[in-house]
Design an enzyme around this catalytic site. Structure first.
Site, PDB file in Angstrom:
ATOM      1  N   ASP A   1      -0.065   3.813  -5.899  1.00  0.00           N
ATOM      2  CA  ASP A   1       0.285   3.665  -4.497  1.00  0.00           C
ATOM      3  C   ASP A   1       1.218   4.821  -4.139  1.00  0.00           C
ATOM      4  OD1 ASP A   1       0.797   2.378  -1.916  1.00  0.00           O
ATOM      5  OD2 ASP A   1       2.752   1.884  -2.759  1.00  0.00           O
TER       6      ASP A   1
ATOM      7  N   ASP B   1       4.177  -1.252  -5.776  1.00  0.00           N
ATOM      8  CA  ASP B   1       5.466  -1.943  -5.651  1.00  0.00           C
ATOM      9  C   ASP B   1       5.525  -2.973  -4.532  1.00  0.00           C
ATOM     10  OD1 ASP B   1       5.405   0.092  -3.606  1.00  0.00           O
ATOM     11  OD2 ASP B   1       7.562  -0.230  -3.372  1.00  0.00           O
TER      12      ASP B   1
ATOM     13  N   ASP C   1       0.095  -4.229  -2.454  1.00  0.00           N
ATOM     14  CA  ASP C   1      -0.486  -3.739  -3.709  1.00  0.00           C
ATOM     15  C   ASP C   1      -0.899  -4.868  -4.643  1.00  0.00           C
ATOM     16  OD1 ASP C   1       0.074  -1.090  -2.898  1.00  0.00           O
ATOM     17  OD2 ASP C   1       2.134  -1.285  -3.620  1.00  0.00           O
TER      18      ASP C   1
END
Length: 400
Positions: free
Chosen positions: A70, A289, A293
């Site tokens: 990410d 995080d 996600d």
């Protein structure tokens, strides 16, 4: 008497042989080989800042050949700043009004971009009006009513969807378009402010302003990606940001493959596609995080939640098999290397556990081992396995 003595002697010898086999074949070492190694490995990982919630994830990590990252909060600091707030008219009063409307929509939100807007509004002493019927649109932005106006704070994707619809919309001014293009080239995130209603008599929309945000790349990002590539691991970025900003950020950290403008619900699908592209025996890991996600972390073969200074969300950490307690991208490569070391030590222990039996069982069956020697060999095998597992504590990462 001699015949009775001989029969008694044979029975006694058979009992000795049976006891030798029972003692030497005791599976203590075999039972200790795996848990002892995993216990030392997970303890060593915790010392390095890697929390192992699933031992199977630590074992699978050594076969990972693709790592998907990410962007915000994982490769970047996750503390974006509002760099530009400009209205269509370009006057100071209108620019301030755009900031006030944006802060009204973002009041109370914990999104990183919302915190940046609220911090700027507070620093400039902006009078933030109340907002009502505020609703977040996942992957697109937020909308609500402010000062009797319906306001949208849109991503570039959402703005394009509005422009492609049948609703009449006044496009951004030339000055806003130039500012947006300049921000894209610098890798900034964009948010467009759209006002008006698309329904009712004379309904139309107009682009009222532009907000641009900049985030800082983590100091460990480039080195962490380079360490993974040195291990032969393919690195991929999955971001909901527009393509140009994501590409700029990816180039700065050394990632070539980028999936941009991905909605939160579609991140898991991208991970599944990456898994389908892998050869047999190769796996995909996902590093993220945030709440968005979590589906991708669950879809990956191994999920790694990034905690760090900003604190990863509880949902992400509960979903992932491993949690990186520091916001250090280099911990991903370190976790892969540690997984390989644990697997190697595990194979050594299984070898020694079987080696004692392979040598001792035939000797005991032939009557060449006394119960005392068999017991000592059995104990020595357990000691050897545990001692070899403890040697794993001497492992050090290459860059440490």
């Amino acid at each position: 008497s001699r015949r009775r003595h001989t029969r008694f002697k044979c029975d006694w010898s058979s009992d000795v042989c049976s006891s030798d086999l029972l003692v030497i074949a005791c599976p203590c070492a075999l039972g200790l080989a795996t848990p002892a190694t995993l216990m030392v490995g997970t303890g060593l990982a915790a010392q390095r800042g890697i929390l192992v919630r699933d031992a199977q994830a630590l074992e699978t990590l050594r076969t990972v050949r693709t790592v998907a990252f990410d962007k915000t909060g994982t490769l970047t600091e996750g503390r974006p700043q509002l760099l530009l707030c400009r209205s269509r008219q370009g006057t100071e009063a209108d620019d301030q009004r755009v900031l006030q409307w944006a802060a009204a929509l973002q009041a109370g939100s914990e999104h990183p971009l919302a915190r940046a807007v609220n911090a700027t509004a507070a620093a400039e002493g902006a009078k933030v009006p109340p907002a009502r019927d505020v609703q977040a649109v996942p992957g697109r932005g937020v909308e609500g009513w402010v000062d009797s106006e319906r306001i949208r704070l849109c991503s570039s994707r959402w703005l394009q969807e509005l422009q492609d619809s049948d609703v009449a919309i006044t496009p951004p001014s030339d000055s806003l378009q130039r500012a947006a293009e300049s921000a894209r080239q610098e890798g900034c995130s964009l948010a467009w402010m759209v006002a008006g209603q698309e329904r009712g008599p004379g309904g139309s929309l107009r682009v009222e302003g532009l907000l641009t945000f900049g985030d800082t790349i983590k100091p460990s990002a480039r080195a962490g990606v380079a360490a993974l590539r040195a291990l032969g691991v393919r690195c991929v970025m999955i971001s909901g940001d527009h393509a140009q900003a994501a590409q700029v950020m990816a180039r700065q950290v050394g990632i070539d493959e980028v999936h941009a403008e991905v909605l939160p619900a579609d991140k898991a699908q991208v991970v599944l596609e990456l898994k389908q592209s892998m050869s047999a025996g190769q796996h995909v890991a996902m590093v993220g995080d945030g709440v968005n996600d979590a589906p991708a972390l669950a879809a990956a073969d191994v999920g790694l939640a990034m905690a760090g200074d900003q604190g990863g969300t509880d949902v992400a950490m509960e979903t992932a098999g491993l949690t990186l307690m520091r916001g250090d991208v280099g911990l991903v490569a370190e976790a892969l290397a540690l997984s390989g070391a644990v697997h190697s030590k595990l194979r050594q222990n299984l070898f020694w556990a079987f080696a004692y039996n392979v040598v001792g069982v035939p000797l005991a069956a032939l009557g060449h081992l006394s119960p005392m020697v068999a017991g000592a060999a059995m104990a020595l095998s357990s000691v050897s396995v545990v001692s070899n597992a403890l040697l794993l504590k001497r492992w050090r990462a290459v860059n440490s």
